[in-house]
Design a protein around this motif. Structure first.
Motif, short mmCIF file in Angstrom:
data_model
loop_
_atom_site.label_atom_id
_atom_site.label_comp_id
_atom_site.label_asym_id
_atom_site.label_seq_id
_atom_site.Cartn_x
_atom_site.Cartn_y
_atom_site.Cartn_z
N ALA A 1 34.11 35.53 30.03
CA ALA A 1 35.02 35.06 28.99
C ALA A 1 35.29 33.55 29.06
O ALA A 1 36.06 33.02 28.27
CB ALA A 1 36.34 35.83 29.08
N GLY A 2 34.68 32.87 30.07
CA GLY A 2 34.80 31.41 30.11
C GLY A 2 35.51 30.83 31.32
O GLY A 2 35.74 29.63 31.41
N LEU B 1 36.63 42.49 37.66
CA LEU B 1 37.54 41.69 36.84
C LEU B 1 37.11 40.22 36.87
O LEU B 1 37.13 39.54 35.84
CB LEU B 1 38.98 41.85 37.30
CG LEU B 1 40.04 41.15 36.45
CD1 LEU B 1 39.95 41.56 34.98
CD2 LEU B 1 41.45 41.44 36.96
N ALA B 2 36.69 39.75 38.04
CA ALA B 2 36.21 38.36 38.15
C ALA B 2 35.01 38.14 37.24
O ALA B 2 34.93 37.13 36.53
CB ALA B 2 35.84 38.06 39.60
N GLU B 3 34.08 39.10 37.24
CA GLU B 3 32.89 38.96 36.41
C GLU B 3 33.24 38.93 34.92
O GLU B 3 32.68 38.17 34.15
CB GLU B 3 31.89 40.07 36.73
CG GLU B 3 31.14 39.78 38.03
CD GLU B 3 30.47 41.00 38.67
OE1 GLU B 3 30.51 42.09 38.07
OE2 GLU B 3 29.93 40.84 39.78
N LEU C 1 38.73 39.43 43.93
CA LEU C 1 38.73 38.65 42.68
C LEU C 1 38.56 37.16 43.00
O LEU C 1 37.71 36.47 42.45
CB LEU C 1 40.04 38.89 41.93
CG LEU C 1 40.33 37.99 40.74
CD1 LEU C 1 39.80 38.62 39.46
CD2 LEU C 1 41.81 37.71 40.59
N LEU C 2 39.38 36.69 43.93
CA LEU C 2 39.35 35.27 44.31
C LEU C 2 38.02 34.91 44.95
O LEU C 2 37.43 33.87 44.66
CB LEU C 2 40.51 35.00 45.28
CG LEU C 2 40.75 33.55 45.68
CD1 LEU C 2 41.06 32.69 44.46
CD2 LEU C 2 41.92 33.46 46.67
N ASP D 1 42.45 38.80 31.48
CA ASP D 1 41.92 40.14 31.25
C ASP D 1 42.63 41.12 32.17
O ASP D 1 43.38 40.72 33.08
CB ASP D 1 40.41 40.17 31.49
CG ASP D 1 39.71 41.26 30.66
OD1 ASP D 1 40.40 42.18 30.18
OD2 ASP D 1 38.49 41.19 30.51
N SER D 2 42.39 42.39 31.94
CA SER D 2 43.05 43.43 32.72
C SER D 2 42.08 44.58 32.91
O SER D 2 41.21 44.83 32.06
CB SER D 2 44.28 43.89 31.92
OG SER D 2 44.76 45.11 32.42
N ILE D 3 42.21 45.28 34.03
CA ILE D 3 41.28 46.37 34.32
C ILE D 3 42.07 47.50 35.01
O ILE D 3 42.98 47.23 35.80
CB ILE D 3 40.13 45.83 35.21
CG1 ILE D 3 39.00 46.84 35.39
CG2 ILE D 3 40.63 45.40 36.57
CD1 ILE D 3 37.76 46.22 36.05
#
Ligand SMILES: NCc1[nH]cc(CCC(=O)O)c1CC(=O)O
Length: 333
Positions: free
Chosen positions: A316-317, A309-311, A247-248, A290-292
């Protein structure tokens, strides 16, 4: 193996930083290695790194991400060390070509924790009075807290665990409380100072990527040490942490931007990992969250979850928030 060859096998050299926390962590790894490889000897080398030396520059303004890791990695590469024990959250997501993340052992409590100045009656973020000063140099912590608790104020606080406790307790000092990782506090015997554990269930803030876990780094291609360290790896901790690091990596955030995360195995029989994440502007006024959920059994599936999740966060901004933060930093080389 003959007695002769056992005696001539050189000690395995474990490197770490020189703080009490780092040494306690390295000793824990050494003790585990001694149990799984009783025929071998181990030596700890604790190094005073650049990140430990510069106590004045704001964390956020350091150009380099790898202040705490670069010197140790040089010694690893040159063969002076065989393994480096890091707090995983201090390990950059991009490692030098000559090094590899070999193993992630069982993770300790990944949450942040609240410590109140000795003698004050408060017990939680929710009960702190208007204007109370929170000591933290982490923009991830201050941004999330500004968003949820606009009545609080923030002041930088650096130094090792013991130094920070002394700063918060100083009766003449400006701090009402401070935030540190629960794992770090517990490892150095300061669990009794924790007033509140912070997370989605209480307090509302998400922890740092990799928080509460250790990362064992080796020279790339050192299969002997890799095989040994593999015995210390914990599968669930590894998958969760790899998802967080992915994610990072995808957000290209580094360790000093306000990205909070939480991972939880929600359906153990089916290996379902839930990851939640938040990106917050420094002043706490803008955020995307967000959550996945996905079945995660392999390292690649873990990385895919983090990337996805990063995408979603970017869509979303999150990219706008991160761009604004990066624009206020000194140029990197
Ligand atoms: N950024 C510093 C740092 N790196 C690792 C830990 C503690 C151990 C851990 O959480 O893995 C800490 C202190 C803190 O942030 O409270």
């Amino acid at each position: 193996m003959t007695e002769q060859s056992q005696a001539t096998q050189p000690p395995l050299r474990i490197g770490t930083r020189r703080s009490n926390l780092a040494v306690v962590q390295a000793e824990g790894i050494r003790d585990s290695l001694e149990r799984i490889a009783p025929e071998r000897t181990f030596e700890i080398e604790a190094l005073h790194t650049l990140g430990d030396k510069d106590k004045s520059t704001e964390l956020y303004n350091f150009g380099a991400k790898n202040l705490w890791t670069a010197e140790l990695e040089e010694k690893l590469t040159s063969g002076e060390l065989d393994v480096v024990v890091h707090c995983l959250k201090d390990m950059p997501t991009r490692l030098p070509d000559s090094c590899d993340l070999a193993a992630i052992p069982l993770r300790d409590d990944p949450r942040d924790a609240l410590i109140i100045k000795a003698g004050l009656p408060y017990t939680s973020l929710q009960t702190l009075p208007e204007g109370a000063v929170v000591g933290t140099s982490s923009v991830r912590r201050s941004a999330q807290l500004r968003r949820l608790y606009p009545h609080l104020q923030f002041a930088n606080m650096r130094g090792n665990v013991e130094t920070r406790i002394a700063k918060v307790d100083n009766p003449e000092g400006e701090y009402t409380c401070m935030i540190m990782s629960a794992a770090g506090l517990e490892r150095v015997g300061l669990k009794h100072r924790i007033s509140q554990y912070l997370g989605s269930k209480d307090g509302g803030i998400f922890h740092a990527v990799g928080q509460g876990a250790l990362g064992l780094e080796i020279r790339k291609g050192d299969t002997k040490v890799l095989e040994l360290l593999d015995k210390l790896a914990d599968e669930k901790s590894t998958l969760a942490c790899l998802a967080e690091r992915s994610l990072l990596y995808t957000l290209e955030g580094g360790c000093t931007v306000p990205i909070g995360v939480e991972t939880e195995w929600v359906d153990e029989p089916n290996h379902v990992l839930r990851m939640r994440a938040i990106v917050v502007s420094l002043d706490g006024t803008q955020s995307v969250e967000d959550s996945i959920d996905a079945a995660v059994k392999t390292n690649d599936e873990a990385r895919k979850l983090g990337q996805e999740l990063a995408e979603r966060l970017v869509k979303a901004g999150a990219d706008a928030i991160l761009k604004e933060i990066n624009a206020t930093r000194p140029p990197k080389d």
